[in-house]
Design an enzyme around this catalytic site. Sequence first.
Site, PDB file in Angstrom:
ATOM      1  N   LYS A 263       0.828  -1.197   0.000  1.00 26.77           N
ATOM      2  CA  LYS A 263       0.000   0.000   0.000  1.00 26.77           C
ATOM      3  C   LYS A 263       0.870   1.257   0.000  1.00 26.77           C
ATOM      4  CE  LYS A 263      -3.086   2.455   3.129  1.00 26.77           C
ATOM      5  NZ  LYS A 263      -2.113   3.547   3.259  1.00 26.77           N
ATOM      6  N   ARG A 264       1.953   1.195   0.723  1.00 28.70           N
ATOM      7  CA  ARG A 264       2.856   2.352   0.814  1.00 28.70           C
ATOM      8  C   ARG A 264       3.422   2.768  -0.536  1.00 28.70           C
ATOM      9  NH1 ARG A 264       4.623   4.084   5.700  1.00 28.70           N
ATOM     10  NH2 ARG A 264       6.417   5.023   4.674  1.00 28.70           N
TER      11      ARG A 264
END
Length: 508
Positions: A263-264
């Site tokens: 997600k980062r």
Amino acid sequence: MNQDIRVRFAPSPTGPLHMGGVRTALYNYLLARKKGGKFILRIEDTDQNRFVPGAEEYILESFRWCGIEFDEGVHVGGPFGPYRQSERKELYKQYADQLIQSGHAYYAFDTADELDELRKHYESEKKTFTYNAESRGQLKNSLVISEDEVKTWLDTGKPYVIRFKMPASEEVNMQDLIRGEVVVNTRALDDKILFKSDGMPTYHLANVVDDHLMEISHVIRGEEWLPSMPLHIMLYRAFGWNEPAFAHLPLLLKPDGKGKLSKRDGDRLGFPVFPLEWTDPQTGETTRGYREDGYFPEAFVNMLALLGWNPGDEREVFEMESMAEAFSLERVGKSGARFDPDKARWFNHQYMVLKANEELTRAFMPVLQQKGLMVDSEYVQQVVGLVKERADFVHELWDQSSFFFVAPDGYDEKAVKKRWKPDSYDQMMELKELLVKTEPFTAGHTEEMVKQWIEEKEYGMGAVMNAFRLLIVGALQGPHLFDIIALIGQEETLMRIQTGLHELGRKE
RNA sequence: GGUCGGUUCGUCUAGUCAGGUCAGGACGCCAGGUUUUCAUCCUGGUAACACGGGUUCGAAUCCCGUACCGACUACCA
């Protein structure tokens, strides 16, 4: 041995579905479609602590959006239900007991804290604690404690777990559809917990039991599960069950650097990692999704499918149907695939061009309405037809077509400098006179008239047309100019020329 | 650390199982062309077999080793 194909996707509802998970599900789905088998959705919610409200709905909605359909599952039912492991809770204990009975498993009474302590101690000596054949003799379990005492503890409700009794040293030969033969010695494995002290099975037990009970023929899952394949195989053998075929899919990697896509990376590089937007019920934090970013589900799915699989020919743009037709596990690669946001955009463009104008119009109308424009959808369809190939997303359509709906509210400075010449004013004046009497005001006819006039007067084509475009569009961009004026109409065209003449004036 | 897996253009990949086309396609990038503009589009270009040995007339392809990368190593899935 013409066994029916039954495959499953088994997410745990702990949050939004990662696009890697969508791809795993997609490959399962594609195989089922190809072979006329069944595709099952099973929810693996054996960890009550990690339950996240809304996650299951999110997963369902994601697949609905992607066009991935299930034959059996929590939402559609089926003959092998229930399909939510928490609702199958009562089932698992007997299988754990069966393993204890047959000597393949045992009770362990060590508490989580005790084991933590032990791990820390080992770590301080630069060693790794493993609950296995070597250490189990020194720990609190039914292998070392007397039968009576075990019975007493069990009767008094002392918390316990059930562990798999992994053989001390035994070669396990396994076959993976993607990787070929994999051999592991059990000495590298530990006595995994099968049944937790809270009365729930762990993933390993529930997974094997359910796959067997649901008659799953192929277990297709991410590569991160490869290390636990030997345990699962051992479990099947301990139960005396036939093993399904296994296929471990390569990972989805981040676009830059190393490691699996997280997600980062999406936040950092500006692309979604989840199919749909997700709002964390705890923090309220919202994470973008492909749908909300304007991707067509077909494009998203198409892009995903080609990340790790290819049809063997040079086709790249596929609808679900032909993808299923072409799919095979043999053509799935072994190595991790780096996600490329540029290629994702390109796929969306392909579908943008392919989509019917009617469909794009339906998606574009709300944008127009939001700008307070009441326009006829017939008109919008024609506009969309002219500009769709210039955009990658529906939300880019406005930038490519605003001049079809509103007159320019200014003129691009650079364009004016470059194209508004001393002759322009008079030429545009003449052009206006010409267009007033041009009938019918179609693209073909106006073009004919204007070009004829330019030739007669020996004006430069470039000079006239660019100045003209500037007055109509406000900038040097957009599709074929005669298509534009035909659409906006004679009256609007004349008005824009008039306004432009007034605004720009005669250049000395 | 241990176990397992992986390695062809910057990226996705074909080709590897049945050794023998200047290693093919796509995205991106660059150049040219079409066009009244911009974009699209078309054409062309750029660029790779991780490394080292071996087997062979011949290796991206078979064998061995090395390096690098990754996954896993919870009473999470």
